[in-house]
Write an enzyme that holds these catalytic residues in place. Structure first.
Site, PDB file in Angstrom:
ATOM      1  N   GLU A   1     -11.534 -14.054  -7.582  1.00 16.74           N
ATOM      2  CA  GLU A   1     -11.394 -13.210  -8.767  1.00 16.74           C
ATOM      3  C   GLU A   1     -11.059 -13.991 -10.034  1.00 16.74           C
ATOM      4  OE1 GLU A   1      -9.171  -9.078 -10.144  1.00 16.74           O
ATOM      5  OE2 GLU A   1      -9.231  -9.675  -8.043  1.00 16.74           O
TER       6      GLU A   1
ATOM      7  N   GLU B   1      -6.795  -3.417   6.040  1.00 16.97           N
ATOM      8  CA  GLU B   1      -7.471  -4.122   4.946  1.00 16.97           C
ATOM      9  C   GLU B   1      -6.698  -5.385   4.559  1.00 16.97           C
ATOM     10  OE1 GLU B   1      -8.410  -3.443   0.233  1.00 16.97           O
ATOM     11  OE2 GLU B   1      -8.926  -1.791   1.596  1.00 16.97           O
TER      12      GLU B   1
ATOM     13  N   GLU C   1     -12.064   2.714  -7.534  1.00 13.87           N
ATOM     14  CA  GLU C   1     -11.144   1.588  -7.737  1.00 13.87           C
ATOM     15  C   GLU C   1     -11.784   0.543  -8.651  1.00 13.87           C
ATOM     16  OE1 GLU C   1      -8.990  -1.881  -5.009  1.00 13.87           O
ATOM     17  OE2 GLU C   1      -9.757  -0.076  -4.057  1.00 13.87           O
TER      18      GLU C   1
ATOM     19  N   LYS D   1      -3.477   4.947  -9.476  1.00 14.73           N
ATOM     20  CA  LYS D   1      -3.627   3.891  -8.476  1.00 14.73           C
ATOM     21  C   LYS D   1      -2.419   2.975  -8.509  1.00 14.73           C
ATOM     22  CE  LYS D   1      -6.375  -0.231  -7.475  1.00 14.73           C
ATOM     23  NZ  LYS D   1      -7.447  -1.117  -7.960  1.00 14.73           N
TER      24      LYS D   1
END
Length: 463
Positions: A267, A446, A311, A218
């Site tokens: 986050e 996104e 993910e 990733k």
């Protein structure tokens, strides 16, 4: 307005001054008082004349910090975590701290952050922000639960007069805590430049090809949008907008001279209160629906989406591996749940542990940053690709930002959903996690969704 229970300001300053031996010796004195309810935005706005302001509120709004001025700063370019920890430990040993409350976010508090990648050569955009930069504010307003505290931080010398200093500080105190309001006109966007969107999509395609070769699983790629306005942005108004529109996010601002890095991130990187550690996996994103039925449908799709679940699992696994040697035990739920925001919803998994003796929040930050949600996996291979192919200098975007106090409490969030405001211009940042089957156009869409929280309070509705 100020409730002083155990000592007057002048007598505390006098005690600290009397402990100094040499004429040229100086010492940082930190004094915390309990105060009546005060609007943090009024305080932040009143501190414009002092400058170098800071603002932080936790996602649950249990804790809020608003700082003004710079009594002391800790900066570092190389070995930044190690150097910052060493500077902080030295400061704690030498400072005179008067804080009878022991509440998180009171006493001596350092507020600041770090750059995403200290190995990447910085550009002019982030020239005022060091790879590690923490400030001890001259004046700090703390809201914890329903109580309010005011902290003064000042260096004193042997020949200082305590009563004179106390009078000056109390005068500044009254000025900062006096209710004021920001009445700036609406911020109107007059220009919007997406920085090389087609080239960014090509970099996403390159990333999928790199992943296809089996070297990387990733890679997270970010992009920049540069905005222009009719006037200089009012940071107080921006914070007010974020507090209203992003109630489940960390709201932060860190001002250095005329620049201000501001955002609303969902986050958490790590929170430590005493020995209790809490980290958060927040990876995997979907938009909110326009109706309740659509919202539930999008939520259920996200909970079962293979790309997003993969993910998310990258991040959960990484956090567990990163903190296990620092903790006596680590507790992780079996499955993620949904964490809803106004514009977006994310997959969410909390990670809890009990910190071992000898470790600090800076040790955990070093182990966790960057998570796979912001860098990729494996870490070094993905960062190498980002350095070579990403089209922007991330600066503090995607990096740890937060605070630590003299009672071994602290919290850092990941600085996403953010903007660097420079007068009448601003750079907004957004990124996405690229995996083997990623489609460049979908990833681009996104990032547009992830730009919405900041656009909504930075004049985007006017464009």
């Amino acid at each position: 307005m100020i409730e002083i229970k155990e000592a007057q300001l002048a007598s505390i300053l006098s005690e600290a001054i009397q402990q100094l031996k040499a004429e040229d010796e100086c010492r940082l004195v930190s004094i915390t008082k309990k105060i009546e309810k005060t609007d943090p935005l009024y305080f932040f706005n009143a501190a414009k004349h002092i400058g170098n302001r800071s603002f932080w509120t936790s996602s649950d709004h249990l804790l809020l910090l608003a700082g003004a001025g710079m009594a002391h700063q800790m900066t570092s370019d190389q070995l930044r975590i190690e150097a910052t920890q060493k500077q902080w430990d030295t400061l704690l040993r030498e400072a005179f701290v008067y804080n009878p409350y022991g509440v998180p976010g009171t006493g001596l508090v350092a507020v600041g952050g770090m750059s995403f990648d200290p190995k990447k050569k910085p550009t002019e955009l982030w020239e005022k922000y060091k790879p590690s930069h923490f400030t001890i504010p001259e004046f700090l307003l703390t809201k914890y639960d329903d109580s309010y505290y005011f902290t003064i931080n000042i260096y004193v010398k042997k020949n200082d007069h305590a009563k004179q200093l106390a009078d000056e500080l109390e005068q500044m105190e009254r000025r900062l805590l006096l209710p004021t309001d920001s009445t700036a006109d609406d911020l109107i966007m007059t220009g919007c430049l997406e920085v090389a969107p087609q080239q960014w999509k090509k970099s996403v395609q390159k990333a999928t090809e790199e992943i296809g070769r089996g070297k990387v699983e990733k890679i997270v790629l970010a992009r920049e949008v540069r905005l222009k306005y009719n006037r200089k942005a009012d940071i107080t108004a921006v914070l007010s907008g974020l507090l209203k529109t992003q109630p489940n996010s960390y709201i932060f601002a860190y001002e250095i001279e005329e620049d201000c890095f501001v955002g609303a991130t969902p986050e958490r990187l790590v929170k430590i209160e005493g020995k209790q550690l809490l980290s958060t996996c927040l990876a995997g994103t979907a938009p909110r629906g326009s109706t309740k039925e659509e919202d539930v449908k999008l939520r259920d799709e996200l909970l079962h989406d293979e790309k997003n679940l993969k993910e998310h699992d990258f991040v959960v696994t990484m956090i567990k591996q990163a903190i296990k040697d620092c903790c006596i035990q680590v507790n992780i739920p079996d499955k993620p749940v949904i964490y809803p925001l106004k514009n977006l919803q994310h997959l969410y998994t909390p990670v809890r542990g009990l910190l071992k003796n000898g470790y600090s929040i800076f040790d955990i930050v070093e182990k966790l940053h960057p998570t796979p949600a912001l860098g990729g996996t494996p870490r070094e291979e993905s960062l190498s690709f980002i350095r070579e192919h990403e089209l922007l200098d991330r600066g503090w975007y995607g990096a740890p930002i937060g605070w630590v106090d003299s009672n071994k409490n602290g919290e850092f969030a990941v600085a996403i959903r953010s903007a660097l405001i420079q007068g009448d211009e601003a750079s907004l940042f957004a990124g996405c996690g690229v995996v083997k089957d990623s489609d460049p156009e979908s990833e681009y869409e996104e990032t547009k969704i992830k730009l919405l929280p900041m656009l909504s309070v930075l004049g985007g509705k006017n464009k």
